[in-house]
Write a protein that holds these residues in place. Structure first.
Motif, mmCIF file in Angstrom:
data_model
loop_
_atom_site.group_PDB
_atom_site.id
_atom_site.type_symbol
_atom_site.label_atom_id
_atom_site.label_comp_id
_atom_site.label_asym_id
_atom_site.label_seq_id
_atom_site.Cartn_x
_atom_site.Cartn_y
_atom_site.Cartn_z
ATOM 1 N N ARG A 1 0.821 -1.222 0.000
ATOM 2 C CA ARG A 1 0.000 0.000 0.000
ATOM 3 C C ARG A 1 0.860 1.280 0.000
ATOM 4 O O ARG A 1 0.641 2.166 -0.831
ATOM 5 C CB ARG A 1 -0.983 -0.023 1.172
ATOM 6 N N PRO A 2 1.857 1.397 0.923
ATOM 7 C CA PRO A 2 2.705 2.593 0.868
ATOM 8 C C PRO A 2 3.411 2.754 -0.479
ATOM 9 O O PRO A 2 3.556 3.870 -0.977
ATOM 10 C CB PRO A 2 3.724 2.384 1.993
ATOM 11 N N TYR A 3 3.822 1.630 -1.066
ATOM 12 C CA TYR A 3 4.487 1.705 -2.371
ATOM 13 C C TYR A 3 3.518 2.271 -3.418
ATOM 14 O O TYR A 3 3.869 3.176 -4.186
ATOM 15 C CB TYR A 3 4.952 0.307 -2.798
ATOM 16 N N LEU A 4 2.293 1.768 -3.432
ATOM 17 C CA LEU A 4 1.310 2.245 -4.406
ATOM 18 C C LEU A 4 0.992 3.725 -4.182
ATOM 19 O O LEU A 4 0.910 4.508 -5.130
ATOM 20 C CB LEU A 4 0.030 1.400 -4.322
ATOM 21 N N GLU A 5 0.854 4.112 -2.910
ATOM 22 C CA GLU A 5 0.546 5.519 -2.603
ATOM 23 C C GLU A 5 1.676 6.437 -3.052
ATOM 24 O O GLU A 5 1.436 7.554 -3.524
ATOM 25 C CB GLU A 5 0.306 5.674 -1.093
ATOM 26 N N SER A 6 2.916 5.947 -2.916
ATOM 27 C CA SER A 6 4.073 6.802 -3.236
ATOM 28 C C SER A 6 4.150 7.123 -4.723
ATOM 29 O O SER A 6 4.819 8.069 -5.119
ATOM 30 C CB SER A 6 5.368 6.110 -2.789
ATOM 31 N N ARG A 7 3.456 6.335 -5.550
ATOM 32 C CA ARG A 7 3.502 6.556 -7.007
ATOM 33 C C ARG A 7 2.415 7.521 -7.485
ATOM 34 O O ARG A 7 2.306 7.790 -8.674
ATOM 35 C CB ARG A 7 3.351 5.201 -7.721
ATOM 36 N N ILE A 8 1.585 8.002 -6.570
ATOM 37 C CA ILE A 8 0.463 8.855 -6.966
ATOM 38 C C ILE A 8 0.754 10.295 -6.560
ATOM 39 O O ILE A 8 1.044 10.558 -5.383
ATOM 40 C CB ILE A 8 -0.840 8.353 -6.300
ATOM 41 N N PRO A 9 0.706 11.252 -7.514
ATOM 42 C CA PRO A 9 1.019 12.644 -7.159
ATOM 43 C C PRO A 9 0.246 13.149 -5.951
ATOM 44 O O PRO A 9 0.802 13.852 -5.108
ATOM 45 C CB PRO A 9 0.667 13.408 -8.440
ATOM 46 N N MET A 10 -1.023 12.812 -5.809
ATOM 47 C CA MET A 10 -1.785 13.282 -4.647
ATOM 48 C C MET A 10 -1.432 12.521 -3.372
ATOM 49 O O MET A 10 -1.877 12.886 -2.277
ATOM 50 C CB MET A 10 -3.295 13.161 -4.893
ATOM 51 N N GLY A 11 -0.690 11.433 -3.488
ATOM 52 C CA GLY A 11 -0.192 10.723 -2.309
ATOM 53 C C GLY A 11 -1.205 9.849 -1.603
ATOM 54 O O GLY A 11 -0.964 9.394 -0.483
ATOM 55 N N ARG A 12 -2.336 9.595 -2.253
ATOM 56 C CA ARG A 12 -3.318 8.685 -1.648
ATOM 57 C C ARG A 12 -3.975 7.848 -2.734
ATOM 58 O O ARG A 12 -3.993 8.231 -3.913
ATOM 59 C CB ARG A 12 -4.381 9.451 -0.859
ATOM 60 N N LEU A 13 -4.536 6.715 -2.307
ATOM 61 C CA LEU A 13 -5.262 5.864 -3.246
ATOM 62 C C LEU A 13 -6.635 6.458 -3.527
ATOM 63 O O LEU A 13 -7.125 7.328 -2.800
ATOM 64 C CB LEU A 13 -5.416 4.453 -2.678
ATOM 65 N N CYS A 14 -7.270 5.964 -4.588
ATOM 66 C CA CYS A 14 -8.647 6.328 -4.910
ATOM 67 C C CYS A 14 -9.569 5.679 -3.865
ATOM 68 O O CYS A 14 -9.260 4.603 -3.339
ATOM 69 C CB CYS A 14 -8.958 5.783 -6.304
ATOM 70 N N THR A 15 -10.666 6.326 -3.552
ATOM 71 C CA THR A 15 -11.625 5.733 -2.617
ATOM 72 C C THR A 15 -12.904 5.349 -3.366
ATOM 73 O O THR A 15 -13.208 5.907 -4.432
ATOM 74 C CB THR A 15 -12.015 6.720 -1.491
ATOM 75 N N PRO A 16 -13.677 4.419 -2.790
ATOM 76 C CA PRO A 16 -14.976 4.087 -3.415
ATOM 77 C C PRO A 16 -15.860 5.324 -3.551
ATOM 78 O O PRO A 16 -16.598 5.467 -4.521
ATOM 79 C CB PRO A 16 -15.581 3.071 -2.432
ATOM 80 N N GLU A 17 -15.750 6.244 -2.575
ATOM 81 C CA GLU A 17 -16.592 7.458 -2.619
ATOM 82 C C GLU A 17 -16.166 8.373 -3.768
ATOM 83 O O GLU A 17 -17.012 9.046 -4.368
ATOM 84 C CB GLU A 17 -16.506 8.203 -1.279
ATOM 85 N N ASP A 18 -14.861 8.413 -4.073
ATOM 86 C CA ASP A 18 -14.418 9.186 -5.254
ATOM 87 C C ASP A 18 -15.152 8.674 -6.490
ATOM 88 O O ASP A 18 -15.591 9.452 -7.344
ATOM 89 C CB ASP A 18 -12.908 9.003 -5.491
ATOM 90 N N VAL A 19 -15.249 7.344 -6.603
ATOM 91 C CA VAL A 19 -15.898 6.754 -7.778
ATOM 92 C C VAL A 19 -17.398 7.044 -7.754
ATOM 93 O O VAL A 19 -17.997 7.421 -8.775
ATOM 94 C CB VAL A 19 -15.634 5.236 -7.862
ATOM 95 N N GLY A 20 -18.006 6.907 -6.570
ATOM 96 C CA GLY A 20 -19.451 7.149 -6.449
ATOM 97 C C GLY A 20 -19.826 8.546 -6.912
ATOM 98 O O GLY A 20 -20.781 8.730 -7.674
ATOM 99 N N ARG A 21 -19.061 9.546 -6.467
ATOM 100 C CA ARG A 21 -19.373 10.936 -6.849
ATOM 101 C C ARG A 21 -19.234 11.140 -8.358
ATOM 102 O O ARG A 21 -20.027 11.870 -8.966
ATOM 103 C CB ARG A 21 -18.439 11.909 -6.109
ATOM 104 N N THR A 22 -18.254 10.489 -8.955
ATOM 105 C CA THR A 22 -18.038 10.662 -10.396
ATOM 106 C C THR A 22 -19.156 9.993 -11.189
ATOM 107 O O THR A 22 -19.626 10.533 -12.201
ATOM 108 C CB THR A 22 -16.663 10.085 -10.792
ATOM 109 N N VAL A 23 -19.586 8.833 -10.727
ATOM 110 C CA VAL A 23 -20.693 8.153 -11.417
ATOM 111 C C VAL A 23 -21.969 8.992 -11.318
ATOM 112 O O VAL A 23 -22.701 9.144 -12.303
ATOM 113 C CB VAL A 23 -20.914 6.730 -10.845
ATOM 114 N N VAL A 24 -22.226 9.569 -10.147
ATOM 115 C CA VAL A 24 -23.411 10.440 -10.000
ATOM 116 C C VAL A 24 -23.338 11.581 -11.010
ATOM 117 O O VAL A 24 -24.317 11.881 -11.701
ATOM 118 C CB VAL A 24 -23.516 10.993 -8.555
ATOM 119 N N PHE A 25 -22.183 12.223 -11.084
ATOM 120 C CA PHE A 25 -22.033 13.348 -12.030
ATOM 121 C C PHE A 25 -22.325 12.887 -13.456
ATOM 122 O O PHE A 25 -23.137 13.500 -14.168
ATOM 123 C CB PHE A 25 -20.616 13.919 -11.927
#
Ligand SMILES: NC(=O)c1ccc[n+]([C@@H]2O[C@H](COP(=O)([O-])OP(=O)(O)OC[C@H]3O[C@@H](n4cnc5c(N)ncnc54)[C@H](O)[C@@H]3O)[C@@H](O)[C@H]2O)c1
Length: 265
Positions: free
Chosen positions: A218-242
Motif C-alpha cells: 500500500r505505501p508503495y502504491l501511494e508513493s507513485r500517486i502525485p496526490m499521495g493517496r489511493l482512490c476511494t470508493p466514494e471518489d468513484v461514487g461521486r463521479t458516477v453520479v455526475f
C-alpha cells in the motif's frame, strides 16, 4: 444518508448497479441513492446485494436487491425486466461487476482469460444491450461502464484484466457515437487503485511481482500517486453520479480518470 437533499440531481430515476454488493459498487449505490435515485443493487452474491439495499433503505434511501451473473444473458434480461416492473423504466445502468487477477502471462490459463473477459467485458456488453433496448423507446438514459487505469496503460502480469478494461473503453466510445442522437449517453470511469476486496486477493501477488513484502504494497502504491493517496470508493461514487446526472448532459464517450494526477490521457 438522511433522505435526499432538496436539490437531488437524480430524483426518482431508476438506476441499476451491477457488482453493487462490492467495495466500489456499494459506494456507487449509496451515492446514487443520496441523490434521490431508486437503486437496483445487483450482485451475484445475493446476501451482499441485500445488505447494501437494506442499509440504503434503513437510512432513508430507495433500494432493492437483485441477484444475477452479469455474463448470463438470460438472467440479465430477466432481471432488467423485473426491475422495470418493480421500480419503473430504466434511466441509469452502471456496469461495475468485475474480477481481477495478477498472474504472469505464461501462467495465465484459458480459464482465467475467459472468466476475466466474460465478466468484465461480455458482462458489460450484455448490460449495455439490456439497458439500451429499454432506453431507446423513451429516447433517454445514461450508462456508466467501469474501466480502470488498466484500461489506459498496460501493466505486467495483468494481460487479461488490461485487455478487458481497454476493450470496455473501446465499446463505450463506439456506443457513444452510435446512440448520440438517441438521447443515450455512455461513458466510462477509470479508477486508480481502490483498496477493496478485489485487492485483498491481489496484495500477495503484487508483492511477489515487485519483490517487496506484502506490508509495503500500500505505501508503495501511494508513493507513485502525485496526490499521495489511493482512490476511494466514494471518489468513484461521486463521479458516477455526475456522469449519470444532467450536469453531464454534453458528455458522452469519455473515459474519466480517477487517478490523483497519475494519468493525464
Ligand atoms: N479496486 C480497484 O482497485 C479497482 C480499480 C479500477 C477499477 N476497478 C473495477 O471496479 C469494479 C468493482 O471492483 P471492486 O474493487 O469494488 O471489487 P469487489 O470485489 O469489491 O466488487 C466486485 C463485485 O462484483 C461482483 N461480481 C463478480 N463477478 C460477478 C458476476 N459474474 N456477476 C455479478 N456480480 C459479480 C462481486 O460479487 C463483487 O461484489 C470492477 O469492475 C473492477 O475491475 C477496481
Amino acid at each position: 444518508m438522511r433522505g435526499e437533499p432538496p436539490t437531488a440531481r437524480l430524483h426518482a430515476r431508476v438506476a441499476v448497479v451491477t457488482g453493487g454488493g462490492g467495495g466500489i459498487g456499494s459506494a456507487v449505490c449509496r451515492a446514487l441513492a443520496e441523490e434521490g435515485a431508486k437503486v437496483a443493487v445487483c450482485d451475484s452474491r445475493r446476501e451482499a446485494a441485500r445488505a447494501v439495499a437494506d442499509e440504503i433503505a434503513a437510512t432513508g434511501g430507495s433500494a432493492a436487491a437483485w441477484s444475477f451473473d452479469v455474463s448470463d444473458r438470460a438472467a440479465v434480461e430477466n432481471a432488467a425486466s423485473g426491475i422495470e416492473d418493480t421500480l419503473g423504466s430504466l434511466d441509469i445502468w452502471v456496469n461495475n461487476a468485475g474480477v481481477s487477477r495478477i498472474v504472469p502471462f505464461l501462467d495465465c490459463t484459458d480459464e482465467i482469460w475467459e472468466q476475466t473477459l466474460a465478466i468484465n467485458l461480455t458482462g458489460a456488453f450484455i448490460g449495455c444491450q439490456a439497458a439500451i433496448r429499454r432506453m431507446l423507446p423513451r429516447g433517454r438514459g445514461t450508462i456508466v461502464n467501469m474501466s480502470s487505469q488498466s484500461g489506459k496503460t498496460g501493466n505486467s502480469q495483468y494481460a487479461a484484466y488490461c485487455a478487458s478494461k481497454f476493450a470496455v473503453i473501446g465499446m463505450t466510445q463506439s456506443l457513444a457515437v452510435e446512440f448520440a442522437k438517441s438521447g443515450i449517453r455512455i461513458n466510462a470511469v477509470c479508477p486508480g487503485i481502490v483498496f477493496t476486496a478485489l485487492w485483498d486477493g491481489m496484495v500477495d501477488d503484487y508483492a511477489r511481482k515487485r519483490s517487496i513484502p506484502p506490508g509495503e504494497v500500500r505505501p508503495y502504491l501511494e508513493s507513485r500517486i502525485p496526490m499521495g493517496r489511493l482512490c476511494t470508493p466514494e471518489d468513484v461514487g461521486r463521479t458516477v453520479v455526475f456522469l449519470a446526472s444532467d450536469d453531464a448532459s454534453y458528455i458522452t464517450g469519455q473515459a474519466i480518470n480517477l487517478a490523483g494526477g497519475a494519468e493525464m490521457h
